[in-house]
Structures are given as structure tokens and as C-alpha cells.
Design a protein around this motif. Structure first.
Motif, PDB file in Angstrom:
ATOM      1  N   MET A   1       0.944  33.107  -7.696  1.00 20.08           N
ATOM      2  CA  MET A   1       1.596  34.018  -6.745  1.00 20.08           C
ATOM      3  C   MET A   1       1.194  35.463  -7.064  1.00 20.08           C
ATOM      4  N   ILE A   2       0.843  36.208  -6.021  1.00 24.48           N
ATOM      5  CA  ILE A   2       0.437  37.603  -6.216  1.00 24.48           C
ATOM      6  C   ILE A   2       1.688  38.468  -6.373  1.00 24.48           C
ATOM      7  N   PRO A   3       1.780  39.244  -7.453  1.00 25.74           N
ATOM      8  CA  PRO A   3       3.000  40.045  -7.696  1.00 25.74           C
ATOM      9  C   PRO A   3       3.081  41.266  -6.798  1.00 25.74           C
ATOM     10  N   GLU A   4       4.276  41.834  -6.735  1.00 23.79           N
ATOM     11  CA  GLU A   4       4.502  43.041  -5.972  1.00 23.79           C
ATOM     12  C   GLU A   4       4.064  44.263  -6.771  1.00 23.79           C
ATOM     13  N   PHE A   5       3.408  45.179  -6.082  1.00 23.71           N
ATOM     14  CA  PHE A   5       2.988  46.449  -6.686  1.00 23.71           C
ATOM     15  C   PHE A   5       4.211  47.179  -7.236  1.00 23.71           C
ATOM     16  N   PRO A   6       4.117  47.805  -8.424  1.00 22.48           N
ATOM     17  CA  PRO A   6       2.902  48.151  -9.164  1.00 22.48           C
ATOM     18  C   PRO A   6       2.434  47.113 -10.179  1.00 22.48           C
ATOM     19  N   GLU A   7       3.017  45.913 -10.144  1.00 19.25           N
ATOM     20  CA  GLU A   7       2.547  44.875 -11.056  1.00 19.25           C
ATOM     21  C   GLU A   7       1.218  44.304 -10.558  1.00 19.25           C
ATOM     22  N   PHE A   8       0.338  43.965 -11.492  1.00 20.35           N
ATOM     23  CA  PHE A   8      -0.935  43.330 -11.175  1.00 20.35           C
ATOM     24  C   PHE A   8      -1.072  42.053 -11.995  1.00 20.35           C
ATOM     25  N   LYS A   9      -1.812  41.117 -11.477  1.00 19.08           N
ATOM     26  CA  LYS A   9      -2.170  39.932 -12.245  1.00 19.08           C
ATOM     27  C   LYS A   9      -3.682  39.812 -12.291  1.00 19.08           C
ATOM     28  N   LYS A  10      -4.187  39.240 -13.373  1.00 22.41           N
ATOM     29  CA  LYS A  10      -5.623  39.023 -13.459  1.00 22.41           C
ATOM     30  C   LYS A  10      -6.033  37.933 -12.480  1.00 22.41           C
ATOM     31  N   LEU A  11      -7.209  38.091 -11.892  1.00 25.57           N
ATOM     32  CA  LEU A  11      -7.729  37.123 -10.937  1.00 25.57           C
ATOM     33  C   LEU A  11      -7.938  35.774 -11.612  1.00 25.57           C
ATOM     34  N   SER A  12      -7.492  34.702 -10.937  1.00 28.35           N
ATOM     35  CA  SER A  12      -7.712  33.344 -11.430  1.00 28.35           C
ATOM     36  C   SER A  12      -8.137  32.463 -10.262  1.00 28.35           C
ATOM     37  N   ILE A  13      -8.718  31.318 -10.565  1.00 25.53           N
ATOM     38  CA  ILE A  13      -9.175  30.401  -9.515  1.00 25.53           C
ATOM     39  C   ILE A  13      -8.016  29.986  -8.618  1.00 25.53           C
ATOM     40  N   GLU A  14      -6.825  29.886  -9.197  1.00 23.46           N
ATOM     41  CA  GLU A  14      -5.651  29.476  -8.423  1.00 23.46           C
ATOM     42  C   GLU A  14      -5.265  30.491  -7.348  1.00 23.46           C
ATOM     43  N   ASP A  15      -5.801  31.710  -7.416  1.00 27.94           N
ATOM     44  CA  ASP A  15      -5.483  32.742  -6.429  1.00 27.94           C
ATOM     45  C   ASP A  15      -6.278  32.591  -5.135  1.00 27.94           C
ATOM     46  N   ALA A  16      -7.263  31.695  -5.120  1.00 29.29           N
ATOM     47  CA  ALA A  16      -8.150  31.575  -3.957  1.00 29.29           C
ATOM     48  C   ALA A  16      -7.389  31.359  -2.646  1.00 29.29           C
ATOM     49  N   PRO A  17      -6.436  30.421  -2.565  1.00 26.44           N
ATOM     50  CA  PRO A  17      -5.738  30.216  -1.287  1.00 26.44           C
ATOM     51  C   PRO A  17      -4.989  31.460  -0.811  1.00 26.44           C
ATOM     52  N   ALA A  18      -4.350  32.174  -1.737  1.00 25.56           N
ATOM     53  CA  ALA A  18      -3.589  33.368  -1.352  1.00 25.56           C
ATOM     54  C   ALA A  18      -4.520  34.476  -0.862  1.00 25.56           C
ATOM     55  N   VAL A  19      -5.652  34.649  -1.529  1.00 27.14           N
ATOM     56  CA  VAL A  19      -6.613  35.663  -1.106  1.00 27.14           C
ATOM     57  C   VAL A  19      -7.218  35.273   0.241  1.00 27.14           C
ATOM     58  N   ASP A  20      -7.599  34.004   0.376  1.00 28.18           N
ATOM     59  CA  ASP A  20      -8.191  33.534   1.634  1.00 28.18           C
ATOM     60  C   ASP A  20      -7.231  33.703   2.808  1.00 28.18           C
ATOM     61  N   ALA A  21      -5.942  33.465   2.570  1.00 32.43           N
ATOM     62  CA  ALA A  21      -4.955  33.540   3.654  1.00 32.43           C
ATOM     63  C   ALA A  21      -4.927  34.933   4.282  1.00 32.43           C
ATOM     64  N   ILE A  22      -5.229  35.953   3.483  1.00 28.26           N
ATOM     65  CA  ILE A  22      -5.236  37.322   3.995  1.00 28.26           C
ATOM     66  C   ILE A  22      -6.614  37.701   4.526  1.00 28.26           C
ATOM     67  N   THR A  23      -7.649  37.424   3.758  1.00 31.07           N
ATOM     68  CA  THR A  23      -8.982  37.902   4.127  1.00 31.07           C
ATOM     69  C   THR A  23      -9.530  37.242   5.382  1.00 31.07           C
ATOM     70  N   THR A  24      -9.154  35.991   5.641  1.00 29.12           N
ATOM     71  CA  THR A  24      -9.697  35.303   6.821  1.00 29.12           C
ATOM     72  C   THR A  24      -9.124  35.831   8.129  1.00 29.12           C
ATOM     73  N   ILE A  25      -8.091  36.661   8.060  1.00 30.42           N
ATOM     74  CA  ILE A  25      -7.523  37.270   9.260  1.00 30.42           C
ATOM     75  C   ILE A  25      -8.425  38.394   9.777  1.00 30.42           C
ATOM     76  N   TYR A  26      -9.172  38.981   8.863  1.00 35.73           N
ATOM     77  CA  TYR A  26      -9.954  40.178   9.160  1.00 35.73           C
ATOM     78  C   TYR A  26     -11.456  39.880   9.152  1.00 35.73           C
ATOM     79  N   PRO A  27     -12.270  40.839   9.616  1.00 33.56           N
ATOM     80  CA  PRO A  27     -13.721  40.658   9.490  1.00 33.56           C
ATOM     81  C   PRO A  27     -14.100  40.358   8.037  1.00 33.56           C
ATOM     82  N   THR A  28     -15.226  39.702   7.848  1.00 29.74           N
ATOM     83  CA  THR A  28     -15.596  39.188   6.529  1.00 29.74           C
ATOM     84  C   THR A  28     -16.252  40.264   5.671  1.00 29.74           C
ATOM     85  N   TYR A  29     -15.442  41.183   5.148  1.00 30.33           N
ATOM     86  CA  TYR A  29     -15.930  42.190   4.217  1.00 30.33           C
ATOM     87  C   TYR A  29     -16.265  41.492   2.900  1.00 30.33           C
ATOM     88  N   SER A  30     -17.506  41.651   2.451  1.00 27.74           N
ATOM     89  CA  SER A  30     -17.970  40.877   1.306  1.00 27.74           C
ATOM     90  C   SER A  30     -17.160  41.133   0.040  1.00 27.74           C
TER      91      SER A  30
END
Length: 319
Positions: A1-30
Motif C-alpha cells: 500500500m502506498i503511504p500518505e505524504f509526507p511518508e514514503f516507501k521504497k519501491l517494491s515489485i508488489e507496488d506494480a498494481p497500485a502504480v499501474d492503476a494510476i499510470t494507465t489512466i494517463y498518457p504513457t509517460y515513460s
């Protein structure tokens, strides 16, 4: 689960679905693509956070390794940008936000912030059918080079390969090593090693994401590859391109044949990422005639005008 700012978490493979859920809404910025984030996180320093429903990323500069903040999303963008700038300034990460996608910059409305185009980080986007065909005068030089490669290398072959296959990974390593050996090691040793590590990181995602290798073989020997990821079924990101060298027209042949395969797969657009301000990359990518750019911006605080400075000084003097 991605924490609320100002907390950060290190990127892990398990974060892929959460990141994809946001990025796929928008143009594919590399830069925001999970494979790109994971691959280039060679120092285990990329951080994720969420602010006002937006994805916040603590990047490290591709060349300097220094951290900076960016975000993707359209929720309360003015407030989000202001908060991130304050955090960046207070934590020694500079007074700018970088890699801000155009879809975000377009909805910033506050007069206190200014957006500056970051041309070195615009993504080049091509129409796959045009790169496949290389037809017309504007592709004349590319077409001639591709045809030269075909003519001079009778025993050539293009293959779409499974990047999770250990043998394919071995072949990619071999090409990458040869590519690095013919570079100016004194100047680029660090960046070459960085890129090799990034490719190794991407290998770990090959079984879980739609990633493949397009590879060229001459006389049965692998000589060039591209690592591709099809996103949303309609666009592919070309993460890496490498060749051993010594075969004129090899890159043109690889680009054309990979594009043909992408067209067959229903992919309309092809993102070749940014040029990082490197003249040779800018010339090479520009020569394929991009159909558009996915633009990115640097966001900073607007400097006070002379009038505002005078008013501020007057208020300070009357206190």
C-alpha cells in the motif's frame, strides 16, 4: 500500500498494481511506467507516496543520482505542487519539481508557480505503421540503410523472444557487453554500468509483465536487441536498444521489423523515451520523425516582480 505524504516507501515489485492503476489512466509517460521505475532504481532509492489522490515519486536523477520529487494526477494540483516544493526545499532536494507531465502542468492554475518545458525529457512517440514501412522521402535514408543490412547480410533473422528465458537473457547480456566495450569507457563507464544493472532489474519482471525482446541474428549469432513493453494494448515502450556494432543498417532493420510485429499486435504508437539532452540521441530519435511528444515540465516558484519586492521591502522597513 502506498503511504500518505509526507511518508514514503521504497519501491517494491508488489507496488506494480497500485502504480499501474494510476499510470494507465494517463498518457504513457515513460518515467512513470513501473518497469522503467523498477529497472532504473539501481540504488534502491526510488520512493512512493500519495498526496490528494496523486501519485508522488521520489526519483533519482538518471545521471547525477541526486533525488527530486514529481507527481502524476489531477487532484488539487496547485496544493499538491506547493506542498511538494516546500518538502523538497526543506529536505535538501532543491527548489523545483521535475518530470511533471503535461497533463498535470496544464491544470496548474496558481500564479505563484511557473512551468518550464524540459525538452531533454520529452518522450518521443511514433506511429508504428510508419516505422514499419519506412516509406516516402522523409524515410529515404532509413530505408536505404535497412535495405543495405538485408542485402549485405543474407543470413539474417528477426525474432520475438521471451525475455524470461535464461538463454535470451544470456544473449542480451552478451550484446550489452559488446555495446559497452565499444563505448568511450573513460567517460561513460559509470553510465554503462548503470544501464547494465537496469537491464538486469528488468529481467526480474519478464514473467509478470508484457515485456519481450525483439532480436536480430546474423549467421545465427545475436547482434542487436530492443526490450519492449506493450501498455494498454495500444502503445509500446522501447526500454532499451543495443547492438554489437559493425553491421550498417542494423538499427534501422531492428526498428522496422519490431514495428511490423507491433502493428500485428494492434499497437498503434511507440514510445522511445527521452533523449536526455544528448545530441546523438536527439539526432537519432528525431530522424525517425516522431508523430508527437509526451512533454514534461519543471515546476518552480515564480520569482517576485520588482514591484512586489519593493512593497515587501517597504513593509519590512515600517515594522
Amino acid at each position: 500500500m502506498i503511504p500518505e505524504f509526507p511518508e514514503f516507501k521504497k519501491l517494491s515489485i508488489e507496488d506494480a498494481p497500485a502504480v499501474d492503476a494510476i499510470t494507465t489512466i494517463y498518457p504513457t509517460y515513460s518515467d512513470y511506467n513501473f518497469t522503467s521505475l523498477w529497472g532504473w532504481d539501481t540504488q534502491d532509492e526510488v520512493g512512493l507516496s500519495s498526496l490528494n489522490g496523486n501519485l508522488v515519486i521520489r526519483f533519482t536523477d538518471y545521471e547525477t543520482g541526486k533525488p527530486f520529487l514529481s507527481f502524476l494526477g489531477k487532484q488539487m494540483v496547485d496544493e499538491t505542487a506547493e506542498a511538494l516544493l516546500t518538502h523538497s526545499e526543506n529536505h535538501g532536494m532543491g527548489n523545483t519539481l521535475r518530470l511533471i507531465p503535461e497533463v498535470v502542468a496544464d491544470v496548474l492554475t496558481t500564479d505563484s508557480l511557473v512551468c518550464t518545458a524540459d525538452e531533454a525529457n520529452h518522450d518521443y512517440v511514433y506511429i508504428t505503421s510508419k516505422v514499419a514501412a519506412l516509406e516516402g522521402n522523409k524515410y529515404s535514408s532509413k530505408r536505404k540503410l535497412r535495405n543495405r543490412f538485408i542485402r549485405e547480410n543474407q543470413k539474417h533473422e528477426f525474432r520475438v523472444c521471451d525475455l524470461s528465458d535464461p538463454e535470451v537473457q544470456k544473449q542480451v547480456r552478451g550484446i550489452t557487453t559488446a555495446w559497452g566495450a565499444r563505448r568511450n569507457i573513460d567517460e561513460d563507464a559509470q553510465s554503462i554500468e548503470h544501464e547494465i544493472e537496469a537491464i538486469e532489474n528488468v529481467f526480474t519482471l519478464a514473467e509478470s509483465r508484457p515485456i519481450f525482446a525483439g532480436m536480430v541474428f546474423v549467421n545465427g549469432v545475436p547482434t542487436a536487441f530492443t526490450i519492449e513493453e506493450i501498455v494498454n494494448g495500444s502503445i509500446s515502450i522501447g526500454h532499451f536498444w543495443k547492438a554489437v556494432g559493425g553491421f550498417p543498417g542494423e538499427y534501422e532493420f531492428l526498428a522496422s521489423r519490431t514495428a511490423e510485429y507491433l502493428v500485428q499486435e494492434g499497437v498503434t504508437y511507440w514510445n522511445w523515451e527521452q533523449d536526455l539532452g544528448i545530441p546523438s540521441l536527439r539526432a537519432s530519435k528525431g530522424s525517425y520523425r516522431p508523430s508527437k511528444y509526451l512533454k514534461k515540465f519543471i515546476v518552480s516558484r515564480r520569482k517576485p516582480t520588482r514591484t512586489k519586492l519593493m512593497l515587501l521591502l517597504s513593509k519590512l522597513m515600517t515594522k
